[in-house]
Design a protein around this motif. Sequence first.
Motif, PDB file in Angstrom:
ATOM      1  N   ASN A 392     -18.248   9.272 -10.869  1.00  0.00           N
ATOM      2  CA  ASN A 392     -17.949   9.634 -12.268  1.00  0.00           C
ATOM      3  C   ASN A 392     -18.451  11.044 -12.570  1.00  0.00           C
ATOM      4  O   ASN A 392     -17.771  11.834 -13.223  1.00  0.00           O
ATOM      5  N   LYS A 395     -16.150  13.424 -11.231  1.00  0.00           N
ATOM      6  CA  LYS A 395     -14.872  13.413 -11.958  1.00  0.00           C
ATOM      7  C   LYS A 395     -14.974  14.153 -13.289  1.00  0.00           C
ATOM      8  O   LYS A 395     -14.067  14.884 -13.682  1.00  0.00           O
ATOM      9  N   PHE A 396     -16.105  13.968 -14.001  1.00  0.00           N
ATOM     10  CA  PHE A 396     -16.204  14.524 -15.361  1.00  0.00           C
ATOM     11  C   PHE A 396     -16.973  15.859 -15.416  1.00  0.00           C
ATOM     12  O   PHE A 396     -17.376  16.286 -16.481  1.00  0.00           O
ATOM     13  N   ASP A 420     -25.376  15.144 -14.582  1.00  0.00           N
ATOM     14  CA  ASP A 420     -24.368  16.161 -14.293  1.00  0.00           C
ATOM     15  C   ASP A 420     -24.319  17.180 -15.418  1.00  0.00           C
ATOM     16  O   ASP A 420     -24.955  16.994 -16.456  1.00  0.00           O
ATOM     17  N   ILE A 425     -20.571  12.890 -23.249  1.00  0.00           N
ATOM     18  CA  ILE A 425     -19.987  11.721 -23.935  1.00  0.00           C
ATOM     19  C   ILE A 425     -20.527  11.709 -25.365  1.00  0.00           C
ATOM     20  O   ILE A 425     -21.725  11.957 -25.581  1.00  0.00           O
ATOM     21  N   LEU A 433     -19.501   2.149 -23.048  1.00  0.00           N
ATOM     22  CA  LEU A 433     -19.060   2.529 -21.694  1.00  0.00           C
ATOM     23  C   LEU A 433     -19.120   1.397 -20.690  1.00  0.00           C
ATOM     24  O   LEU A 433     -18.360   1.383 -19.728  1.00  0.00           O
ATOM     25  N   TYR A 438     -13.230  -0.039 -20.650  1.00  0.00           N
ATOM     26  CA  TYR A 438     -13.422   0.992 -21.670  1.00  0.00           C
ATOM     27  C   TYR A 438     -13.419   2.379 -21.034  1.00  0.00           C
ATOM     28  O   TYR A 438     -14.170   2.651 -20.100  1.00  0.00           O
ATOM     29  N   ARG A 439     -12.544   3.232 -21.532  1.00  0.00           N
ATOM     30  CA  ARG A 439     -12.491   4.622 -21.051  1.00  0.00           C
ATOM     31  C   ARG A 439     -12.431   5.511 -22.281  1.00  0.00           C
ATOM     32  O   ARG A 439     -11.685   5.233 -23.217  1.00  0.00           O
ATOM     33  N   VAL A 440     -13.240   6.584 -22.270  1.00  0.00           N
ATOM     34  CA  VAL A 440     -13.228   7.495 -23.411  1.00  0.00           C
ATOM     35  C   VAL A 440     -11.911   8.270 -23.372  1.00  0.00           C
ATOM     36  O   VAL A 440     -11.420   8.633 -22.296  1.00  0.00           O
ATOM     37  N   ASN A 445      -9.587  11.932 -18.545  1.00  0.00           N
ATOM     38  CA  ASN A 445      -9.073  10.573 -18.406  1.00  0.00           C
ATOM     39  C   ASN A 445      -7.565  10.504 -18.587  1.00  0.00           C
ATOM     40  O   ASN A 445      -6.915   9.607 -18.042  1.00  0.00           O
ATOM     41  N   GLY A 450      -8.017   5.871 -13.663  1.00  0.00           N
ATOM     42  CA  GLY A 450      -9.297   5.155 -13.545  1.00  0.00           C
ATOM     43  C   GLY A 450      -9.113   3.785 -14.129  1.00  0.00           C
ATOM     44  O   GLY A 450      -8.180   3.544 -14.903  1.00  0.00           O
ATOM     45  N   SER A 451      -9.989   2.867 -13.751  1.00  0.00           N
ATOM     46  CA  SER A 451      -9.788   1.481 -14.202  1.00  0.00           C
ATOM     47  C   SER A 451     -10.636   1.128 -15.418  1.00  0.00           C
ATOM     48  O   SER A 451     -10.366   0.166 -16.127  1.00  0.00           O
ATOM     49  N   GLY A 452     -11.708   1.895 -15.624  1.00  0.00           N
ATOM     50  CA  GLY A 452     -12.649   1.513 -16.689  1.00  0.00           C
ATOM     51  C   GLY A 452     -13.494   0.326 -16.260  1.00  0.00           C
ATOM     52  O   GLY A 452     -14.077  -0.368 -17.097  1.00  0.00           O
ATOM     53  N   GLY A 454     -15.683   0.685 -13.337  1.00  0.00           N
ATOM     54  CA  GLY A 454     -16.783   1.169 -12.481  1.00  0.00           C
ATOM     55  C   GLY A 454     -18.156   0.896 -13.096  1.00  0.00           C
ATOM     56  O   GLY A 454     -19.054   0.347 -12.429  1.00  0.00           O
ATOM     57  N   LEU A 455     -18.321   1.260 -14.375  1.00  0.00           N
ATOM     58  CA  LEU A 455     -19.632   1.080 -15.002  1.00  0.00           C
ATOM     59  C   LEU A 455     -19.926  -0.406 -15.251  1.00  0.00           C
ATOM     60  O   LEU A 455     -21.084  -0.835 -15.167  1.00  0.00           O
ATOM     61  N   SER A 479     -24.216  14.632 -18.797  1.00  0.00           N
ATOM     62  CA  SER A 479     -24.641  13.236 -19.008  1.00  0.00           C
ATOM     63  C   SER A 479     -25.652  12.864 -17.931  1.00  0.00           C
ATOM     64  O   SER A 479     -25.642  13.436 -16.832  1.00  0.00           O
TER      65      SER A 479
HETATM   66  P1  ADP Z   1     -13.526   4.957 -14.994  1.00  0.00           P
HETATM   67  O1  ADP Z   1     -14.365   6.038 -14.420  1.00  0.00           O
HETATM   68  O2  ADP Z   1     -12.704   4.289 -13.979  1.00  0.00           O
HETATM   69  O3  ADP Z   1     -12.759   5.359 -16.200  1.00  0.00           O
HETATM   70  P2  ADP Z   1     -16.018   3.761 -15.580  1.00  0.00           P
HETATM   71  O4  ADP Z   1     -16.363   2.391 -16.050  1.00  0.00           O
HETATM   72  O5  ADP Z   1     -16.699   4.244 -14.364  1.00  0.00           O
HETATM   73  O6  ADP Z   1     -14.490   3.808 -15.489  1.00  0.00           O
HETATM   74  O7  ADP Z   1     -16.373   4.752 -16.761  1.00  0.00           O
HETATM   75  C1  ADP Z   1     -15.936   4.444 -18.047  1.00  0.00           C
HETATM   76  C2  ADP Z   1     -15.809   5.695 -18.882  1.00  0.00           C
HETATM   77  O8  ADP Z   1     -17.085   6.281 -19.113  1.00  0.00           O
HETATM   78  C3  ADP Z   1     -15.059   6.804 -18.229  1.00  0.00           C
HETATM   79  O9  ADP Z   1     -13.687   6.647 -18.377  1.00  0.00           O
HETATM   80  C4  ADP Z   1     -15.580   8.027 -18.963  1.00  0.00           C
HETATM   81  O10 ADP Z   1     -14.877   8.166 -20.181  1.00  0.00           O
HETATM   82  C5  ADP Z   1     -16.996   7.671 -19.231  1.00  0.00           C
HETATM   83  N1  ADP Z   1     -17.914   8.288 -18.253  1.00  0.00           N
HETATM   84  C6  ADP Z   1     -18.515   7.657 -17.228  1.00  0.00           C
HETATM   85  N2  ADP Z   1     -19.322   8.518 -16.543  1.00  0.00           N
HETATM   86  C7  ADP Z   1     -19.224   9.713 -17.161  1.00  0.00           C
HETATM   87  C8  ADP Z   1     -19.797  11.005 -16.954  1.00  0.00           C
HETATM   88  N3  ADP Z   1     -20.664  11.235 -15.952  1.00  0.00           N
HETATM   89  N4  ADP Z   1     -19.447  12.006 -17.783  1.00  0.00           N
HETATM   90  C9  ADP Z   1     -18.587  11.787 -18.798  1.00  0.00           C
HETATM   91  N5  ADP Z   1     -18.002  10.591 -19.056  1.00  0.00           N
HETATM   92  C10 ADP Z   1     -18.316   9.563 -18.248  1.00  0.00           C
END
Ligand code: ADP
Length: 490
Positions: A392, A395-396, A420, A425, A433, A438-440, A445, A450-452, A454-455, A479
Amino acid sequence: MLYVVLLILLLMIGFLINFIIKQNNKIRELQNTVSKLNHSFEELDEQAKLIVKTDLELNKAQEELDKRINGLDALQKISRMISTTFDENEIYNRLNSQLLTELGFEKYLIFIFDNSNKLQPYVEIGFSKQETKDILTKIEGSSYFLPSLKERQVFSSVNMTPEDSKNNLPDIFPIKHYVIAAIFSQKDLLGITFAGNRSDAFPVTEGDQELISIFANQIGQTIENARLFEQVYRSSQMLELKVQERTKQLASAFEEVQAISKHKSEFISAVSHELRTPLTSIKGYASILMLGKAGDIPDSVKERLEKINKHSDNLVKLINDLLDIARIEAGTTELKFVKTELAPILDNVHDLLTPQIKEKNIQFFTHLAPKTPQVSIDPNQVERILINLAGNAIKFTPENGTIRIDVQFDQEKIIISVSDTGIGIKKEDLPKLFNEFYRVDNEINQNVKGSGLGLTLAKKIVEAHKGKIWGTSKPHEGSTFYFTLPLEKR
Ligand code: ADP
């Protein structure tokens, strides 16, 4: 010769007259002294009478003082006796004792208002049931007694007013010497105390009046305390019952939630399984076609087959994540706990993510606090958490950013953070999260799939290790995600 005789006679007469005058003077002096003595005697008599009178008065005052001291002593004993219970009925039981007569009266009545505001006898000393009943009837029949008792608080046979007599007050309590005092709580009239003596040998004094007033006050306070205690006790009992009831409700709601959650996990497991099989076939057929095993294919078809392959990969990942979450939730995934060093796990994560790190020219640091102890964990699962968090972070975080993995520890736990310098966020999104899917809604995004999940998966694994996970962030600055792994022995 005759002259001589005459002279002698004259001389003798003169002498006699002189003697008589002298004697007369003496008699007058004596009479004076006698009258003085008489006067003194009268004065002495007066003084003697005064002394006797003062002595009598002193004796009376002494008696009164003794009576008051005895009364106060008895009052103190009674107060102690009734103030050591919070049970109202027990207070009346204790008052119904001969100790009361030590207050200086032979007869007592205590009436208390019941719930329907009717006076009821609680203490009856020296009265028959019938006498008490008659007194109550008279009190209820008098329109003067109770209202003026509320005003004056105390009546007694020594301070009867003409108004009292006009309203037949002495008829209510058929006793010659008496004190009647109101029993008050802080604000209400609770009842009446009556103390009386039939015999003229014990008339009521001002001191008695004061004593019975204090006695009535004491009873009022003790009754009020008992009632307050009863109230508090009752409400605490009710509260306890309510808490028990709510706890039961909560427990059954929790059981229900657990059952639903189990059902949900089983359903997701089953569906994921069913999806995985045809997906594997799709992927297989796409590979066969792409490799040209079923004959040559034009580039445009190849391009589409590559897309099918990529989307299938995404779907497989999603299904695998869903399956894992469901399994951990249902407790069917057994974690394999082993005492592990964390450094090799960090290195693995770094190696695995190196292509993406390089692609975005990100500076990647890992730091392990010196003497970080080994920890009992499932290393594969902890590696998955780190891959999700660091993935993540990559990615972000825009190109040329920085990512750090830090490992600290205290007496109870290891604390791992992944930080990072990415897009960050918003505060209101942080608690959501870890919810499934849930995805922001942000630019990255919108473009990157992404699947939402991972967390969510990371949280399930951390919780299966009895740790905690949370995130902090500042939009546009970056974050940091933290998770803990307890150090206690398993
Ligand atoms: P995914 O990465 O597949 O969307 P996650 O459950 O890993 O699903 O994360 C959920 C959401 O949390 C992400 O879509 C993103 O919006 C936010 N997020 C997670 N990690 C970070 C990060 N390091 N910086 C910014 N946003 C993050």
